[in-house]
Design a protein around this motif. Structure first.
Motif, PDB file in Angstrom:
ATOM      1  N   GLN A 188      42.524  38.464  23.837  1.00 23.41           N
ATOM      2  CA  GLN A 188      41.497  38.532  24.857  1.00 23.41           C
ATOM      3  C   GLN A 188      40.125  38.497  24.482  1.00 23.41           C
ATOM      4  OE1 GLN A 188      43.389  41.886  27.579  1.00 23.41           O
ATOM      5  NE2 GLN A 188      43.799  42.517  25.725  1.00 23.41           N
ATOM      6  N   ASN A 240      41.760  43.115  29.205  1.00 22.83           N
ATOM      7  CA  ASN A 240      42.295  44.279  30.301  1.00 22.83           C
ATOM      8  C   ASN A 240      42.908  45.323  29.623  1.00 22.83           C
ATOM      9  OD1 ASN A 240      44.126  45.541  32.108  1.00 22.83           O
ATOM     10  ND2 ASN A 240      44.897  43.646  32.685  1.00 22.83           N
ATOM     11  N   VAL A 253      43.469  42.805  39.137  1.00 23.56           N
ATOM     12  CA  VAL A 253      44.333  41.688  38.809  1.00 23.56           C
ATOM     13  C   VAL A 253      44.826  40.800  39.996  1.00 23.56           C
ATOM     14  CG1 VAL A 253      46.332  40.868  37.456  1.00 23.56           C
ATOM     15  CG2 VAL A 253      44.887  42.394  36.361  1.00 23.56           C
ATOM     16  N   THR A 306      38.285  38.163  29.638  1.00 21.61           N
ATOM     17  CA  THR A 306      39.601  38.556  30.042  1.00 21.61           C
ATOM     18  C   THR A 306      40.274  39.841  29.564  1.00 21.61           C
ATOM     19  OG1 THR A 306      40.258  37.540  28.024  1.00 21.61           O
ATOM     20  CG2 THR A 306      40.077  35.949  29.795  1.00 21.61           C
ATOM     21  N   SER A 357      38.110  46.874  32.587  1.00 18.37           N
ATOM     22  CA  SER A 357      37.735  46.037  31.483  1.00 18.37           C
ATOM     23  C   SER A 357      36.344  46.252  31.099  1.00 18.37           C
ATOM     24  CB  SER A 357      37.753  44.451  32.387  1.00 18.37           C
ATOM     25  OG  SER A 357      37.435  43.547  31.461  1.00 18.37           O
ATOM     26  N   THR A 405      42.862  47.786  36.902  1.00 20.96           N
ATOM     27  CA  THR A 405      42.700  48.264  35.840  1.00 20.96           C
ATOM     28  C   THR A 405      41.148  48.349  35.303  1.00 20.96           C
ATOM     29  OG1 THR A 405      43.525  47.323  33.410  1.00 20.96           O
ATOM     30  CG2 THR A 405      42.633  45.799  35.160  1.00 20.96           C
ATOM     31  N   LEU A 439      41.591  37.780  36.533  1.00 17.26           N
ATOM     32  CA  LEU A 439      40.898  39.197  36.492  1.00 17.26           C
ATOM     33  C   LEU A 439      39.505  38.983  36.958  1.00 17.26           C
ATOM     34  CD1 LEU A 439      41.222  41.990  34.932  1.00 17.26           C
ATOM     35  CD2 LEU A 439      40.056  40.925  33.066  1.00 17.26           C
ATOM     36  N   LYS A 486      36.206  41.524  38.020  1.00 16.46           N
ATOM     37  CA  LYS A 486      35.230  42.638  37.702  1.00 16.46           C
ATOM     38  C   LYS A 486      34.035  42.650  38.109  1.00 16.46           C
ATOM     39  CE  LYS A 486      35.137  41.061  33.061  1.00 16.46           C
ATOM     40  NZ  LYS A 486      35.746  41.254  31.417  1.00 16.46           N
TER      41      LYS A 486
END
Length: 532
Positions: free
Chosen positions: A453, A459, A36, A457, A23, A21, A45, A47
């Protein structure tokens, strides 16, 4: 002749990869790739920012529920208009842009940045301005602002242009009740095709100004319109109040609620729930709300670590299933895990709801969650190929399991009554169902768990389905979590005040104090090179 060496043994990772995904970096807010993963039945999550290193955060405390929630993902509804174009992609084009997957169930207008509190926890970073301005309820400088009558009217018009007949607008801040035009703003909303107004408040003015509460009460009597009080209510312990709000507000909350009851106003209690602080109070908050004549619903919000907040560990935060487990364990005679269902209009892991039928007197209550009397899953499952029992019931449940659902509104009452006609209650449920259905205004209660979020966090997959939008003075509708995490809040504050506003860096635990999973699955401390 040399003997071949024994091959090394391959080792499985200790996590399951779920999806790729997008972020943001929580430091510079630059969009970054993310993934994820599931580990020990929890969802994380992860990144990496090329400038600031790797970050990981817990996003959902129950992996099984996270995966199964996909069937509650309702097809989105297009707004009537979009306000921005697609140029750089989500989350950089918010406004709404044509790639957004859902209309606005709830529009939020922040009328000011001033506040009569300086809460240690405040996602809006309101109250004291850290850029040196004095606190003021109206004309602030140094990063603060208040909207004008004309700006409010235009923001409401933008909302109506996007929604047609809008369901709910929420006035927030700052503290909206200290804005000298707040009653006029409510009048402006009620003069437009907006069915319901919610006032997001700390309750101090409601506790000290009964004439103001009475004015709100008169506006709640306007035909086909309602006013709901969204009251900050974090618990009963003095420590809870001092660590979340900076002072003991227990007396103010009680007076505010009593004044609202006298004026006939419907109140939603809204609790920010923080790990190791007020987790133990969620059951008591629900019981208190059920017993108070003004309260018809409770909303629990795991603390959003954006804006101003206490130090936190991104790997050990509260999520929706954690709060539901707390509710079930603290009031097991009333709740169990399966009583809560995801809200389909937003991304289904963002918000969970249940409705209760309540009978009896304080201290001797019978509480029955509606999902025990009706198979909600039959109606709100959008993936499984099954025959729908009753399309009318689905339509009613979609309105009830929605971000626009507030107790005390005509829409919620209508849909509760339509749902009640389909309920089935055996003698074992312990409630007089015909009586409860007849007196739904007094005997129905709503419990919501909403996890917003933050920069750790965020997304993009969830953000693109967001149906709670900030309405900005420049005419955009920005998803709530993007507004608080990506930098839009600082952008608007700078535009409105004329003063540059710095990005807020999340106050996470130092990297040396946190552990993360390496790409190979073993636990290892972050290095000094992985700076925040």
């Amino acid at each position: 002749m040399t003997q071949a060496s024994t091959p090394g043994r391959k080792v499985d990772r200790d996590e399951v990869f779920v999806e790729f995904t997008k972020s943001i970096c929580p430091v510079c807010k630059t969009p970054v790739d993310a993934q994820v993963n599931i580990r020990e039945n929890k969802v994380y999550l992860r990144k990496r920012c090329t400038a600031h290193g790797q970050f990981e955060a817990l996003v959902y405390g129950d992996a099984e529920e996270y995966l199964s929630s996909a069937r509650f993902n309702k097809p989105g509804t297009l707004p009537l208009t979009f306000q921005t174009d697609v140029r750089d992609g989500c989350p950089s084009d918010c406004g709404l842009c044509p790639e957004h997957k859902q209309h606005a169930c709830l529009g939020i207008i922040e009328v000011n940045t001033g506040c009569n509190l300086d809460c240690p926890i405040c996602f809006a970073d309101s109250g004291h301005q850290r850029w040196g301005s004095p606190r003021s309820s109206e004309a602030e400088s140094g990063g603060g602002y208040s909207i004008t009558h004309e700006q409010c009217a235009r923001m409401l018009d933008v909302f109506v242009e996007s929604e047609g007949e809008a369901e709910v607008v929420m006035f927030s801040g700052g503290e909206p009740t200290i804005h000298r035009h707040i009653l006029d703003f409510i009048d402006l909303a009620q003069a437009r095709p907006i069915r319901n107004v919610s006032l997001n408040t700390n309750g101090i003015r409601l506790a000290t100004d009964r004439a103001f509460v009475a004015e709100l009460g008169t506006r709640d009597q306007v035909p086909d319109r309602s006013v709901n009080v969204y009251l900050q209510f974090d618990g009963f312990d003095e420590r809870t109040h001092r660590e979340i709000r900076g002072r003991d507000l227990r007396t103010f909350k009680q007076r505010a609620l009593d004044n609202c009851a006298e004026a006939g106003l419907t109140v939603t209690l809204v609790a920010a729930v923080e790990r190791d602080l007020n987790e133990h109070e969620v059951g008591a908050i629900i019981e208190y709300g059920i017993d108070h004549p003004a309260v018809r619903s409770v909303v629990f919000q795991p603390v959003t670590h954006s804006g101003r907040h206490v130090q936190f560990d991104p790997l050990n935060r509260l999520t929706n299933p954690d709060v539901i487990e707390l509710i079930s364990s603290q009031r097991p005679e009333w709740f169990q895990k399966g009583d809560f269902f995801p809200v389909p209009c937003c991304f289904p892991t963002c918000r969970s709801v249940t409705y209760l039928l309540v009978d009896g007197e304080p201290g001797n209550r019978t509480v029955v969650p509606i999902p025990r009397l009706l198979n909600v899953e039959d109606y709100l499952d959008y993936v499984t190929n099954r025959v729908l029992p009753d399309p009318g019931v689905r339509e009613a449940l979609e309105k009830l399991w929605s971000a626009s659902a507030f107790m005390g509104t005509a829409t919620t009452e209508e849909k509760l009554r339509a749902t009640a006609e389909a309920l089935d209650c055996a003698d074992s449920c312990g409630i007089d169902l015909p009586s409860a259905v007849k007196d739904l205004n007094d005997k129905a209660f709503m419990v919501v768990v909403q996890d917003f979020q933050d920069p750790y966090t965020l997304n993009v997959k969830q953000l693109m389905k967001c149906c709670v939008e900030e309405i900005t003075p420049d005419g955009r509708l920005i998803p709530f979590c993007a507004y608080n995490s990506v930098g839009y809040r600082e952008q608007i504050r700078s535009q409105m005040s004329g003063v540059p506003v710095a990005q807020v860096v999340p106050n996470a635990l130092p990297l040396a104090d946190r552990l993360t999973t390496t790409p190979y699955g073993s636990k290892a401390a972050r290095t000094e090179g992985d700076v925040r």
